[in-house]
Write a protein that holds these residues in place. Structure first.
Motif, short mmCIF file in Angstrom:
data_model
loop_
_atom_site.label_atom_id
_atom_site.label_comp_id
_atom_site.label_asym_id
_atom_site.label_seq_id
_atom_site.Cartn_x
_atom_site.Cartn_y
_atom_site.Cartn_z
N ALA A 36 0.80 -0.98 -0.04
CA ALA A 36 0.23 0.05 -0.13
C ALA A 36 0.86 1.22 0.02
O ALA A 36 0.58 2.23 -0.77
N LEU A 37 1.89 1.28 0.81
CA LEU A 37 2.76 2.42 0.60
C LEU A 37 3.49 2.58 -0.36
O LEU A 37 3.53 3.85 -0.86
N ALA A 65 14.96 8.47 -9.20
CA ALA A 65 16.02 7.62 -8.41
C ALA A 65 15.83 7.50 -7.06
O ALA A 65 16.40 6.34 -6.52
N GLY A 66 15.38 8.46 -6.22
CA GLY A 66 15.14 8.36 -5.00
C GLY A 66 14.13 7.22 -4.60
O GLY A 66 14.26 6.53 -3.53
N TRP A 70 14.35 3.75 -2.38
CA TRP A 70 13.40 3.33 -1.12
C TRP A 70 12.77 2.04 -1.42
O TRP A 70 12.44 1.23 -0.37
N LEU A 71 12.21 1.73 -2.44
CA LEU A 71 11.57 0.60 -2.69
C LEU A 71 12.39 -0.63 -2.68
O LEU A 71 12.00 -1.80 -2.19
N ARG A 86 9.19 -0.81 -12.75
CA ARG A 86 8.68 -0.33 -14.09
C ARG A 86 8.05 0.77 -13.76
O ARG A 86 8.10 1.90 -14.64
N CYS A 87 7.07 1.02 -13.04
CA CYS A 87 6.16 1.95 -12.74
C CYS A 87 6.93 3.39 -12.33
O CYS A 87 6.80 4.41 -12.97
N VAL A 88 7.93 2.95 -11.26
CA VAL A 88 8.72 4.03 -11.20
C VAL A 88 9.60 4.72 -12.24
O VAL A 88 9.87 5.74 -12.29
N GLU A 89 10.25 3.83 -13.02
CA GLU A 89 11.09 4.27 -14.00
C GLU A 89 10.42 4.94 -15.34
O GLU A 89 10.84 5.61 -15.78
#
Length: 131
Positions: A36-37, A65-66, A70-71, A86-89
């Motif tokens: 969830a986070l 990048a940050g 964290w992930l 993939r979503c963050v990228e």
């Protein structure tokens, strides 16, 4: 009773993902809460690509990048780790790329989220696809 806002009153702020925040707050420590986070983080990053609120490319790259760092510290289920990455990228790309990544994330992490949280992510994906 006043029907129009006072001229010196501030506009009411609305948090765009209340269901995700509420889910993260109510789940016990562990995998479900971390999913969830992470979903809330991804939604906030994706929002920076949406519509007129687009952040500059350098800012989006720095945030991504940050977020990757964290992930990596979270204990996410194995089936969700790659879709989250993939979503963050994708947040450094176009809104259409982010929408596709969000949809695949919902498919992978939907079992860990409740209905209103999934709806918030799907609404964001539709908004990004329409941009």
């Amino acid at each position: 009773m006043l029907t129009e806002p006072l001229p010196y009153a501030l506009e009411t702020l609305r948090f765009p993902f209340p269901a995700l925040a509420a889910l993260a707050g109510r789940l016990p420590l562990g995998g479900g809460r971390e999913v969830a986070l992470a979903s809330l983080l991804v939604a906030r990053l994706a929002q920076g690509v949406a519509g007129g609120d687009t952040l500059p490319a350098a800012e989006r790259a720095s945030r991504a990048a940050g977020a990757k760092v964290w992930l990596a510290s979270l204990a996410l289920p194995a089936t969700t780790r790659v879709p989250f990455a993939r979503c963050v990228e994708s947040t450094t790309g176009t809104p259409l790329q982010v929408a596709g990544a969000l949809r695949s994330l919902v498919a992978a992490a939907g079992a860990h989220l409740d209905g209103p949280s999934v709806q918030e992510l799907e609404r964001l994906a539709r908004q990004l696809a329409g941009s």
